[in-house]
Enzyme design. Structure first.
Site, PDB file in Angstrom:
ATOM      1  CG  ASP A   1      -1.135  -2.195  11.341  1.00 14.83           C
ATOM      2  OD1 ASP A   1      -1.559  -1.981  10.196  1.00 14.83           O
ATOM      3  OD2 ASP A   1      -0.085  -1.708  11.795  1.00 14.83           O
ATOM      4  CG  ASP A   2      -1.321  -4.737   7.692  1.00 14.98           C
ATOM      5  OD1 ASP A   2      -1.949  -3.706   7.400  1.00 14.98           O
ATOM      6  OD2 ASP A   2      -0.094  -4.843   7.588  1.00 14.98           O
TER       7      ASP A   2
ATOM      8  CB  CYS B   1      -1.258   1.533   7.521  1.00 15.41           C
ATOM      9  SG  CYS B   1      -1.281   2.098   9.208  1.00 15.41           S
TER      10      CYS B   1
ATOM     11  CG  ASP C   1      -4.807  -0.953   8.894  1.00 10.66           C
ATOM     12  OD1 ASP C   1      -4.986  -2.185   8.851  1.00 10.66           O
ATOM     13  OD2 ASP C   1      -3.667  -0.436   8.945  1.00 10.66           O
ATOM     14  CG  ASN C   2      -4.487  -2.178   5.319  1.00 10.79           C
ATOM     15  OD1 ASN C   2      -4.046  -1.082   5.687  1.00 10.79           O
ATOM     16  ND2 ASN C   2      -3.823  -3.309   5.495  1.00 10.79           N
TER      17      ASN C   2
END
Lengths: 491, 491
Positions: free
Chosen positions: B41-42, B81, B288-289
């Protein structure tokens, strides 16, 4: 112009019931009346006989107003179909119930699963519930009706919502049922919405220019409808619209759709009378938002949000009453639950019951309304927050840097195209430039400037009024858990 | 820095399996490998040892890369997300599958009911499927896993997604199952996302200024984790970030969260080895990003969209391979279905299989990617459409008139606050003014200007490049049924 023979026959049945009607004023209201809520699609305040339009033919709605109460200051809280219907059916602002925009197609907005809508609550209170026609809210679980008499996809030319007399006929069995429980019927037409063709992709197209939109009128007509046609020269062009041939041609079509819906209302009321339910049924007529013309629908100028509301209460005292209390669609669910005697946690509602106003009585403390628009289509982002008193309106345009975005049916409207293509500077009384590019705050004195043209925001003479309204608007945002509220903190 | 004793023990088990590993290169790939997809996540590209960061400790991810293929040009297609995860799990652009923004809380976006996601398709192909940790897509029916080992609400400080070794432990039974079917495990951490407190309203708050965000680090630690702490003076500040004490303090916390996740990955791989499944399992690691710093996450500048992708294919030939094919998260579902030998209508996907690139082989025609962002929070509307080649990037900012809106966790970040509060003009190498106010088109020459500072849009020397990219972007919009496409027709 003339009702069909069958319609006349049903009126006759109504007339035969006249002695009962004459005694109605003496009877106390039944404790748990049936409820029929008729929701029109994009029907503005200026297109009804009983609201002062001398041209349009709406005899059945006029008769309902003559037998009930006509509200002069009733407002939707968002001028977009799905969100407005979610307010009607939840008693919550759309930004609180999660229905920020349209439900259908790509837009895909829906209320939170936690929402418990009016039909669910009335069902729990012992009502039998049915809906027919346009639904346009989601999820189904939040707005469950026990019976779906006939559904209909949004923007579907073949929906039953275009055939209001056929709709009325389909309610017959429900109305005539010997079930002892009171009933709630939600009757939602597609009239007088703009009509569209459906592209191979499934998307609607409203591209008819230079021909006017049909507003659902078609050469083949509809079952039980006696078409009422209008000449463009005869229509009344409201001040927010341009007085052009294109606009007049569209208004003529719009009027015809309204008159079609009026006949459906007539048939429905005739069926109620024939079933012996007129005297124990509360009937409401309202529209989700203003007319499908730029300047009304999707805006929170008065043509978008100030709407018809006619309520006929059983056993009523003052037929033909006029009510000036400022009520909104957020008040409808609490009011109807109140009328139904349902015990519900009222803190969940953003509105409140105006039951006391239903018989035309003068009521106090109904002098301010709030409204909130975020989206129409998913691509049409333009959050506005509004407070309106009898004299003033303050509009906060949260995304004011954007050009005002258009609903798909409005950008393609010949009314708009003809006004802009001709190189003119005005649309109605508003400049096209000001319609498209709006400041962060708009403040209007509605008494002096009912067309909302002269923006008084930041005028020193109105600083106190503005500050007061802004405070009330912030309080409203806080109280209704507005997700856009955090914008205050950094913009 | 040091693995816990139990972790050491499991590593020992792994070492005991070494003779098997040595023979792996000679074996053909199993026809239907298990699949483990690890989604961080991130997690940005600059915070991994194997991608060149000499400070951060990611030994298990580095080992996975050394045993697999490291992609240098892998991209999410939207740097938010939920939408990005919907692309990962559907093979469709988020604007096509309906997941325009975040799923949780007020934002409430979800894919269309018609979407059939990767876990559903792999299940139909005979895989057993399980997920653990952050889900963040909806509806459940579109992305059904047969088993939910442990879910977790987004932005919940108590989610298991913050405890990656505990997560790994909970997959043990699933990994050790004697079920003959191949499996698909979706392992999604909350690390290294920013952490928050939860207000009484249920909303998260990220307001820690001047203290750095904790990125989930806590004094009590997490089960099985040996915390790796960093000194602000030691971190590498990427060029898109300001080299300030506040930013360095936050990067130190961020690094620690990455190292925690790395230990979870280590534990998961150790469990796979212990269960004897390492040699028949395809393992992917991705994010995700980009990192949760302004300038990365929610933007489509390279720090937001160019991401780690490590893939370890069973029976592989070239350990430590580096792959420069330009692939996107829209390609993951078609690729994995291809690997699984599933027969699926591939026209439903916006991506395509890069199976041929999985072993580091040189592949042709992987030189352009497209991306599409619409929302993060429901209040954060900023649709962007992007085409990126090896040399150029064109960004179309559809709502460019708006100031660039911030994600809640980024507007409150001490990194941003300290950069703007000090009255400075720059944020990283970009002017704050240009970060906040963007033109309709941005065109960058990434070879000469990897920081995407010098906008060449409308420069006569680049007119042909721009026209070509714009045409390709429009073709992309048409092909992927972009709802914002109609903007082309009237803006």
């Amino acid at each position: 112009m003339h009702p069909a023979p069958f319609c006349r026959f049903l009126r006759l049945i109504g007339l035969l019931a006249l002695p009962t009607l004459l005694h109605a004023a003496e009877r106390p209201a039944p404790p748990r009346p049936n409820i029929v809520m008729i929701v029109a699609d994009d029907h503005g305040l200026d297109a009804l006989g009983c609201y002062g339009n001398p041209v349009i033919k709406t005899p059945h709605l006029d008769a309902l107003a003559a037998d009930g109460t006509r509200f002069t200051h009733a407002f939707c809280t968002t001028a977009s179909c799905s969100p407005s219907r979610s307010v009607i059916l939840s008693g919550q602002q759309n930004h609180r119930n999660g229905m920020y925009g349209l439900q259908h197609d790509d837009h895909h907005f829906q209320s939170f699963d936690s929402v418990k809508g009016l039909p669910v609550l009335l069902g729990e209170a012992g009502y039998r519930t049915a809906r027919i026609g346009k639904f346009h809210v989601a999820p189904e679980s939040a707005y469950t009706f026990q019976t779906v008499l006939s559904g209909g996809a949004a923007n579907d030319p073949a929906t039953i919502g275009r055939s209001p007399v056929a709709m009325a006929e389909r309610t017959r069995e429900f109305l005539e049922s010997k079930d002892a429980r009171p009933f709630f019927l939600y009757f939602a037409s597609d009239d007088p919405h703009r009509a569209n063709a459906v592209l191979p992709s499934g998307k609607p197209t409203f591209d008819t220019y230079p021909e006017p939109n049909s507003f659902g009128n078609r050469p083949a007509g509809y079952p039980g409808i006696d078409p009422v046609r209008y000449r463009p020269a005869d229509v009344r062009v409201p001040t927010y619209l341009p007085d052009t041939p294109a606009c007049r041609a569209e208004l003529a079509e719009y009027y015809q759709a309204v008159s079609r819906l009026d006949q459906g209302v007539g048939r429905l009321i005739a069926l109620l009378k024939a079933a012996g339910r007129y005297e124990d049924t509360l009937i409401l007529y309202l529209s989700d938002n203003g007319a499908a013309f730029p300047g009304a629908k999707t805006t929170l100028y008065d043509p978008g949000m100030r709407l018809p509301l006619i309520v006929r209460v059983p056993g009523r005292q003052h037929p033909g009453a006029v009510q000036s209390a400022m009520v909104t669609w957020a008040d409808l669910t609490p009011t109807l639950l109140d009328v139904a005697g349902a015990t519900v946690d009222r803190t969940r509602f953003d509105g409140r019951s105006f039951r006391a106003a239903l018989d035309g009585a003068e009521v106090k403390d109904w002098d301010t309304v709030f409204a909130s628009h975020s989206f129409h289509e998913i691509t049409m982002y333009y959050p506005m927050r509004v407070v309106r008193t009898r004299q003033h309106k303050l509009i906060l345009n949260l995304a004011h840097e954007l050009p005002y975005p258009f609903a798909l049916d409005l950008i393609k409207s010949p009314t708009w195209i003809s006004a802009t293509a001709s190189g003119g500077q005005l649309y109605g009384r508003r400049s096209i430039e000001k319609f498209l590019h709006r400041p962060r705050l708009e403040l209007y004195d509605l008494e002096r400037d009912p067309d909302e043209i002269n923006n008084l925001a930041d005028s020193p003479a109105h600083a106190a009024v503005q500050a007061n309204l802004l405070t009330r608007l912030k309080d409203f945002q806080t109280a209704t858990k507005a997700p856009w509220f955090h914008y205050w903190s950094y913009r």
